[in-house]
Design an enzyme around this catalytic site. Structure first.
Site: not given
Length: 464
Positions: A160, A281
């Site tokens: 989870h 970037s």
């Protein structure tokens, strides 16, 4: 043979095809990928025609030499397409006639493009499956080598997306490698079903001219012959199965990529991608983006779409060949190219990945040993459900006091159960924790080493 219009089917038609329809109907822009296997199939069929007495030996030799020249032009990039070349079969037959004359008109005797194209596609896919199988085995082998080299590294296992239990880093690697071994097995099984010869089935009813399909099978090295001519020319379940195989393999690769993307964030800092598989970037100079993994993850959706699209095409078709089946090839070509690229990039990522052992170690925390605390009580004779509850109470006590689970005193633990004693201190050793799971398939070192041997044996068994 092609009519004056250049079409293989032009005899009963009057007038030209609308140019828009011409473009709409054409598949040469992509089925040109089949040029080599189309030549192979035609060479085999010419030998079948010669054995059946439909070609003389001289005519067969003329056709074979002409087809070799066609293949040479394709290989050298000198083959020139004509506007009327609506598909690869038309293009090759047109060029063959230019090279050898009217003898080329005998090559298509008893053969339909229906059995020709599906033969070409099976030949092409058989080759591609072999290439993909080799690339997949290389990836799995790279993962296993890494698992062996780093089998002493511990880090948190997650369920989870929450920290669950300590495991070996190698156990995580092998969890993905083992899934990929099933993909490798499935691909070999798909390839067996692809490797069935449809040539000699004609358009629908079969071949009436005594062509020996066993000879064709042997010439093209197929494993078997299709049993029914209608099924042979119209069925594309082998394409759907290949696309499903790719979808499932991409599911496994996408999940692995997702894990590595998370593990590479500053919040985890477990791994670092090589610059060779990262980008930056255009605005933020500090960024190092895991584009390789993100593209693996995203291309899974592209492959799923191709699989779903083909199934939607197939589901409503009436029996035998329909032009809808032209849609199969773009799906196969695109998915094959995608899988080849993804497997190569994934291998590069895994082979160059840097792990941060200390960060992995620091991420381990005593609360991850709560299950081991329950097992401690089980070994003292307490039923597991009671032990689970007792361990949960210990977790609650630690949280209430604002301390780590391993900092509860023995006296505090004994208020939960008198079965706790001084040897409970062994529970808080992470190395001791993973070594408990020694049953086959577990995260203990002996089990991880067993898994490595098993996967390597599977890979060896799959070698051609």
């Amino acid at each position: 043979m092609a009519s004056e219009s250049g079409k293989l089917w032009g005899g009963r038609f009057v007038g030209a095809v609308d140019p828009i329809m011409e473009k709409f109907n054409s598949s040469i822009s992509y089925d040109r990928h089949l040029w080599n296997v189309d030549v192979q199939g035609s060479k085999a069929y010419s030998r079948g025609l010669e054995k059946a007495g439909l070609l003389t030996k001289a005519e067969m030799q003329q056709i074979l030499q002409g087809l070799d020249k066609v293949a040479e032009e394709w290989a050298q990039g000198t083959f020139k397409l004509h506007p009327n070349d609506e598909d690869i079969h038309t293009a090759n037959e047109r060029r063959l006639k230019e090279l050898i004359g009217e003898a080329a008109g005998k090559l298509h005797t008893g053969r339909s493009r229906n059995d020709q194209v599906v033969t070409d596609l099976r030949l092409w896919m058989r080759q591609t499956c072999s290439k993909l199988s080799a690339l997949l085995r290389v990836l799995i082998g790279t993962m296993v080598d890494r698992a062996e080299a780093e089998r002493d590294v511990l880090f948190p296992g997650y369920t989870h997306l929450q920290r669950a239990q300590p495991i070996r880093w190698s156990h995580w690697i092998l969890s993905h490698a083992v899934a990929l071994t099933r993909d490798s097995e499935r691909l070999l099984e798909v390839q067996k079903r692809i490797n069935v010869l449809p040539l000699g089935s004609g358009a629908i009813a079969g071949n009436p001219l005594g062509v020996d399909r066993e000879l064709l099978r042997a010439e093209l090295n197929f494993g078997a012959i299709t049993l029914n001519s209608m099924d042979a020319t119209s069925e594309r379940d082998f394409v759907a199965e290949f696309l499903f195989w790719a979808s499932l393999c991409m599911t496994h690769l996408s999940r692995m990529a997702e894990d590595l993307i998370l593990y590479g964030t500053k919040e985890f800092s477990f791994v670092q991608l090589s610059d060779a598989y990262s980008t930056g970037s255009s605005l933020m100079p500090q960024k190092k983006n895991p584009d390789s993994l993100e593209l693996i993850r995203s291309k899974a959706g592209r492959v799923f779409g191709r699989c779903a699209g083909l199934l939607m095409t197939l589901k409503g078709l009436p029996s035998t060949y329909n032009k809808d089946l032209q849609e199969d090839k773009e799906a196969v070509f695109e998915v094959s190219d995608t899988m080849i690229a993804v497997l190569q990039v994934a291998t590069g990522v895994i082979s160059t990945l840097q792990i941060h052992r200390e960060n992995m170690k620091q991420a381990l925390s005593p609360d991850m040993l709560a299950t081991d605390l329950a097992y401690y009580l089980v070994r003292k004779g307490m039923p597991f459900r009671q032990a689970h509850e007792a361990s949960g109470k210990a977790v609650f006590m630690a949280e209430t006091k604002g301390v780590a689970l391993n900092l509860l005193s023995l006296q505090e633990l004994q208020t939960i159960s008198p079965l706790f004693s001084g040897d409970v201190s062994h529970v808080w050793d992470y190395s001791h924790s993973v070594e408990q799971y020694s049953a086959l398939g577990g995260t203990a070192k002996s089990s991880v080493e067993w898994q490595i041997r098993q996967v390597r044996a599977l890979l060896q068994a799959q070698e051609p």
